[in-house]
Scaffold this motif. Structure first.
Motif, short mmCIF file in Angstrom:
data_model
loop_
_atom_site.label_atom_id
_atom_site.label_comp_id
_atom_site.label_asym_id
_atom_site.label_seq_id
_atom_site.Cartn_x
_atom_site.Cartn_y
_atom_site.Cartn_z
N LEU A 74 0.86 -1.18 0.00
CA LEU A 74 0.00 0.00 0.00
C LEU A 74 0.90 1.23 0.00
CD1 LEU A 74 -3.07 0.63 0.12
CD2 LEU A 74 -2.75 1.01 2.57
N ILE A 75 0.71 2.09 -0.98
CA ILE A 75 1.57 3.26 -1.15
C ILE A 75 0.79 4.52 -0.78
CG2 ILE A 75 3.08 4.49 -2.75
CD1 ILE A 75 3.75 1.50 -2.41
N GLY A 76 1.45 5.42 -0.04
CA GLY A 76 0.78 6.65 0.34
C GLY A 76 1.75 7.64 0.97
N ASN A 77 1.23 8.44 1.89
CA ASN A 77 2.04 9.50 2.51
C ASN A 77 1.79 9.54 4.02
OD1 ASN A 77 3.19 11.21 0.08
ND2 ASN A 77 1.08 10.70 -0.44
N ARG A 78 2.87 9.73 4.77
CA ARG A 78 2.81 9.85 6.24
C ARG A 78 2.10 8.67 6.89
NH1 ARG A 78 0.71 13.90 3.85
NH2 ARG A 78 -1.35 13.42 4.69
N MET A 79 2.19 7.51 6.29
CA MET A 79 1.41 6.37 6.76
C MET A 79 1.81 5.92 8.16
SD MET A 79 1.16 4.25 3.17
CE MET A 79 0.35 2.87 3.92
N SER A 80 3.09 5.99 8.49
CA SER A 80 3.54 5.56 9.82
C SER A 80 3.30 6.62 10.88
CB SER A 80 5.02 5.18 9.77
OG SER A 80 5.81 6.30 9.40
N GLU A 81 2.78 7.77 10.47
CA GLU A 81 2.56 8.87 11.42
C GLU A 81 1.09 9.06 11.76
OE1 GLU A 81 4.23 12.23 9.45
OE2 GLU A 81 6.20 11.30 9.18
N VAL A 82 0.20 8.31 11.11
CA VAL A 82 -1.24 8.50 11.28
C VAL A 82 -1.84 7.33 12.05
CG1 VAL A 82 -3.45 8.74 10.07
CG2 VAL A 82 -1.39 9.85 9.16
#
Length: 451
Positions: free
Chosen positions: A392-400
């Motif tokens: 799964l590709i995205g942004n800020r995923m480990s921060e949400v």
């Protein structure tokens, strides 16, 4: 010189004369395109790989050679069978036949690369003739003069500084007055021996040339209009992404999005060169721009799938409170040129994934008896196949908060074999059985990307 673009066309884009004409129209619609990088015509590389393995019977070999000749002859006929080009193509086909017979006697990696490289040499000769017949000043260029690599046949590593110096010296002066037609995928070592960059390496070649020449844009023309939220063959609701960051696109390419070769973006990122991905069959449909930054940065951007993965589990009680076990493992893998994707550890074991699809140009397995014997000398080795990697590709995923819950709720009915999360803010990866892979992608896309 004004703005300069490098354009790369894949195998389906140069499959036949009609496809090549579409490419010519794209190249000539703007004066900016000065370098054209081509793959072999669709189907050619697979035929050459089979011949290079040296395992075909004489009858099978003859069938392959006839298929190769037919592909070239059909394009030559459309070009009016010009005598000098006819002789050149016939000479290459004869060389292929000679090398194929040699491979049956005693094949090696260097011979395999020489043989497999012939597809690009033919497609670029044919396309150069077409461009000139259409009234454009095109010149054929043997990329092996400047695409310098090491001698790791099948998956060679480019020598960046040497490529830059040679490109500036031998190719750049041609750009003012000519459209340069050259090959992707192939290069040469310092001794002039032909090498290849691995399957899918034409994109990488184009990006390396773009970097070396310091151009303004790189165009990758394929058979789909841009980068999609996932493979549209798996999910009919998948849709093209208008723009995406270098970081996201690199993750997608690395974890299975087949529109881009995993290494393609590295040279572009180094120079900040925007990359456009579009369809040569329908250039008016638009495509995807890959840039350093984009206006939107959604939490979930896309789902990528990479099949044919190997899970290697290495177990040893000696790992407990010991130093150097991983160093031993990675030293062996590095010696054999094997790249590791995901890794998880416990007190007495380590699990790593290897990408079988990212193997050498010849298609040989990344694992062999020698590697396994060296690993077995100091630990217990378990090899599992028939697995697929879902990313799964995205942004800020480990921060949400709640990302893991959303993802694994969507695939709760499936066995997840291994999870890798937190090393990057742009991806969450896990392994599933090959038989579940398509359904897992469909569920993730529907739950997280459907709209």
């Amino acid at each position: 010189m004004s703005k300069v673009t490098v354009a790369k066309f894949g195998g389906t884009s140069v499959a036949d004369a009609e496809a090549m004409r579409r490419c010519a129209a794209i190249v000539t619609q703007t004066a900016n395109t000065r370098v054209v990088v081509l793959s072999a015509s669709s189907g050619v590389t697979n035929l050459l790989v089979d011949l290079a393995r040296g395992t075909l019977s004489a009858a099978e070999q003859e069938i392959h050679l006839k298929k190769l000749k037919s592909i070239q002859d059909n394009i030559l006929t459309e070009l009016g069978n010009p005598s000098p080009l006819r002789e050149t193509i016939d000479s290459i086909l004869k060389e292929i036949a000679d090398m194929a017979r040699q491979a049956n006697q005693n094949s090696d990696a260097a011979l395999e690369d020489r043989l497999v490289a012939q597809g690009e040499l033919m497609s670029t000769r044919l396309f150069t003739e077409m461009m000139n017949q259409l009234g454009h000043k095109a010149v054929w260029f043997d990329v092996r003069k400047i695409m310098r690599t090491d001698s790791r046949f099948g998956r060679a590593t480019p020598a960046i500084e040497a490529i830059h110096n040679l490109a500036q010296q031998d190719m750049a002066p041609l750009l003012k007055d000519h459209i340069v037609i050259t090959q992707g995928f192939i290069g040469a070592n310092a001794d002039g021996q032909t090498t290849t960059l691995g399957r899918g390496g034409s994109d990488f070649s184009a990006a390396l040339l773009a970097e070396a020449l310091g151009v303004d844009e790189l165009e990758i023309w394929t058979d789909v209009p841009g980068i999609y939220t996932t493979d549209p063959r798996l999910v009919k609701e998948a849709h093209p992404i208008p723009e995406i960051t270098f970081s996201e696109a690199a993750e997608m390419a690395t974890f299975g999005a087949k529109v881009l070769h995993p290494a393609t973006l590295q040279p572009a990122v180094r120079k900040g060169i925007p990359v456009f991905v579009g369809s040569s069959k329908d250039p008016a449909a638009g495509g995807t721009w890959v840039r350093e930054s984009t206006e939107s940065s959604p939490l979930f951007r896309a789902v990528a799938l990479r099949r044919n993965q190997i899970l290697l589990t290495l177990h040893s009680p000696n790992m407990l409170h010991a130093c150097g076990f991983l160093a031993q493992v990675f030293t062996i893998l590095a010696k054999h040129g094997i790249s590791v994707d995901l890794i998880t550890t416990s007190e007495v074991s380590v699990a790593i994934t290897l990408d079988q699809t990212g193997s050498q140009s010849s298609g040989r397995s990344v694992l062999n008896e020698t590697v396994l014997a060296e690993l077995n000398a100091f630990c217990k080795v378990k090899v599992e196949n028939d697995l697929a990697l879902v990313a799964l590709i995205g942004n800020r995923m480990s921060e949400v908060n709640g990302v893991g819950t959303q993802v694994f709720d969507a695939v709760s009915e499936h066995n997840v074999r291994m999870i890798c999360y937190g090393a990057s803010t742009h991806n969450l990866c896990f392994l599933v059985p090959e038989s579940d892979a398509s359904l897992v992608v469909q569920k993730l896309h529907q739950r997280l990307l459907g709209h």
